[in-house]
Every structure is written in C-alpha cells, then in structure tokens.
Design a protein around this motif. Structure first.
Motif, PDB file in Angstrom:
ATOM      1  N   SER A  91     -14.546  23.158  31.758  1.00  0.00           N
ATOM      2  CA  SER A  91     -15.135  23.286  30.448  1.00  0.00           C
ATOM      3  C   SER A  91     -16.594  22.644  30.648  1.00  0.00           C
ATOM      4  O   SER A  91     -17.352  22.937  29.489  1.00  0.00           O
ATOM      5  N   THR A 144     -19.500  27.370  32.608  1.00  0.00           N
ATOM      6  CA  THR A 144     -19.929  28.680  31.947  1.00  0.00           C
ATOM      7  C   THR A 144     -20.746  29.553  32.724  1.00  0.00           C
ATOM      8  O   THR A 144     -21.036  30.706  32.598  1.00  0.00           O
ATOM      9  N   ARG A 147     -20.055  33.260  34.655  1.00  0.00           N
ATOM     10  CA  ARG A 147     -20.124  34.731  34.210  1.00  0.00           C
ATOM     11  C   ARG A 147     -21.424  35.092  34.561  1.00  0.00           C
ATOM     12  O   ARG A 147     -21.373  36.345  35.147  1.00  0.00           O
TER      13      ARG A 147
END
Length: 196
Positions: A91, A144, A147
């Motif tokens: 996270s 993140t 992506r």
C-alpha cells in the motif's frame, strides 16, 4: 509506516556477466556481499524479500524475516521490480536494493526512510540523481507505481532510466556517494578487497 513494516526487495536477478561469477556470493572478509546487504536490510525491517529466479542458489539465506519472491521472467531489474510490486501489492513504499552494494550505510538509509512520509503522493519513486541518471537499485518505489510500470513494460520498455523519465521522481540527497558503489567487475571486487 514503521521501519519494521517497510518491505525491502533485494534484487538478485542479474547474470553477473561482467564479473564472471555470482556477485552476491563473493566473499569480503567473513561475509558474502549478500550477507552484508542482508545485515543492513534486517537492521531496517522485518519484511525482506529476495527477488530472484534462483531460489535454490539462495535457499540458505531464507528465514522468518527473509523470504523468497519469485522472478519468473529473467528480463532484468525493471521487470523484476514490477513483478514484485504486483505480487506483494504494497500500500505504500518499498525499498529496492541491488545485491552488489557492499558500502550500504544504515544511517543514510534511515534518513531517507524518515523522509518518505513527506514526499508528495504523486511521486512514483525516490532515488539519488547521479547527474545524467538515477540510481534505480538503491531507492524507494510506491506500490502504485506498478500501474505505470505495467504500461511501460507492455510497450516493450525494459530500461529503468527511460521509465523514470516518464514518472515523478523525488531526488534523495546523499552524504557519501561511495555508498552506491556497484561491484560489477573483477577490478571492482579487487578494489573492495584492498579496503576490507
């Protein structure tokens, strides 16, 4: 995030072509270079992963703190990082360390870790800028970022530097650039042996 929960990926995916033998298992004094890296890593976190295709080769280094993260592709560090992020799906930040950084400094790494909460949320990576390029294998990546990595890899990209040119990167200050010395060749290793 407490340091203890910071995932650390130790990249063991290279073929050591310039060295001619496995860099991670070269001995400096009583320890291999990998053992030196693990000593620093375990002082920083309880969540460490060996990111490699060759589990058998490094089986003896695995324990409750040091686990294996499979790299099935063998297409270089960028693809390995993406696969690690996709598998673990963190996270927050992860710390990526190459296995061939024998001069790692715990104090410097702790200073960087303390900065992470202040870095803008849009930032994909936090790395040392060495003038014309970033040092991609001793720095931090957000979960993140997977992506953006996926898109870049799908388009055939394999270069850390080319991918980093497309995303926001936070520049980390470094007090002793010698910390980023990579042991890539027999000459590099000979230099280290004289300093050991």
């Amino acid at each position: 995030m407490s340091n203890a929960k910071l995932p650390i990926f130790i990249l063991l995916g290279g073929k050591s072509q310039r060295m001619g033998r496995d860099k991670a298992l070269l001995r400096l004094g009583e320890q291999t270079i990998l053992e030196r890296t693990l000593k620093i890593a375990t002082s920083l976190s309880d969540d460490i992963y060996l990111l490699t295709s060759w589990r058998d080769r490094y089986q003896s280094f695995l324990n409750s703190t040091v686990r294996w993260l499979d790299d099935p592709y063998q297409e270089g560090g960028l693809v390995a990082l993406h696969h690690g992020l996709k598998t673990l799906n963190p996270s927050g930040w992860i710390l990526l360390l190459a296995c061939d950084l024998p001069n790692l400094d715990q104090g410097q790494l702790n200073q960087w870790i303390a900065q992470l909460e202040t870095i803008p949320a849009t930032t994909a990576a936090a790395l040392v800028n060495q003038g014309k390029f970033y040092e991609p294998c001793c720095g931090f990546y957000r979960g993140t970022a997977q992506r953006s990595l996926q898109q870049f890899i799908n388009q055939g990209g394999r270069s850390f530097q080319k991918w980093l040119a497309t995303v926001p990167v936070f520049p980390l200050a470094i007090a002793q650039p010698q910390m980023l010395f990579n042991c890539n060749t027999p000459a590099d290793f000979a230099t280290l042996e004289t300093q050991a």
